[in-house]
Design an enzyme around this catalytic site. Sequence first.
Site, PDB file in Angstrom:
ATOM      1  CB  SER A   1      -0.894   0.014   1.235  1.00 34.09           C
ATOM      2  OG  SER A   1      -1.545   1.254   1.393  1.00 34.09           O
TER       3      SER A   1
ATOM      4  CE1 TYR B   1      -3.764  -2.233   5.260  1.00 34.80           C
ATOM      5  CE2 TYR B   1      -3.167  -0.024   4.569  1.00 34.80           C
ATOM      6  CZ  TYR B   1      -3.529  -1.320   4.258  1.00 34.80           C
ATOM      7  OH  TYR B   1      -3.654  -1.687   2.949  1.00 34.80           O
TER       8      TYR B   1
END
Length: 271
Positions: A154, A167
Site C-alpha cells: 500500500s 496498517y
Amino acid sequence: MAELRDLSGRTAVVTGSATGLGRSIALKLAERGADVIVNCSRSVSDGEATVSDCQALGSQSRLVQADVSTEEGCRVLAEAAGASGRLDILVNNAGITRHARDHADLNALSKDDFLDTYAVNVVGPFMMMQACRDLLVASHTQTGRAATVLNVSSIAGVTGIGSSVAYAATKGALNTMTLSLARALAPAIRVNAVCPGFIGTRWFKDTMDEEQYKRMEAGVAASVPLNVASGPDDIADTALFFLSDASRHVTGETLLVDAGMHLGYAPLVAR
C-alpha cells in the site's frame, strides 16, 4: 506482448481473493489461462462466486478456505497447490486493518490491534512463502523460469498515511520483507510488491454509507494528478505485469500504483 502474458499451464494461489482486488487478480490470471486457487477465511459464498467466474474463463479453479495468519492455514493452501507438483505464482493479497484514521490518537489502537494486523499483513505473507517455497522452487526447476511472488502492499507503507498507524506500519514492513526475500530467494523466485493508493472496494464501502463513499471517491479523484479514483481492475492490470513473463527480469521492486497520489497532497485514505 500477448505471448509474454500467456499463463496457460501455470498454477496460482491468490490469498484473500473472494472479493475486491484479490478477486480481480484471480479473474485476470484465469483469463490468461492460469489455474487459480481462490482463498478466503470467512467469505465462502463470495469465494465460490469467484471460483465459478474463474471456471467460466476456462480455469481449473477451486476454493480453499484457510486463515493465512496461522501456520496451519498456510500449510493447507500449500498442500492444495501441491496437487500439481509445483506452484508458479503466489499473490499475497490477504490483508486487514483496524480503522483509526486520526493518527494522533494513540489510544485508538491497542496492542492486540497491532498484533492482529501484523499477523495477517506481514507474518501471513512470510508463512505463505515459507510453506510454498519448495513448490515455487520446483516451478523454476521444471520450467527454467523463475516462479513469481507478488505482495500486495500500500501507499500507506511508503508515506505513512492510511486507515491506521498499525496498517501503515505493516505495509512498510511488507515492503522491506519484499526486498529481503527478493535477494534471498533468487534466482528461483522473483519477489515484488505493488503499493496501491485508494481502491474503490468494500474495504471502504463497508465502513460508510453510500453518500459518504461517493463524496470520498470524488475527493480522491480531485486530489490526485490523474484525476481518477482507482478500482480493483486498475491495480490488477499492473499486478498481471509482475505475474507474467513481461517482468521476467524484475525482482525486488515496490511499485506505487496510486494515480499519482504520492506526488502531492493525499487524503488520509489508502487501501
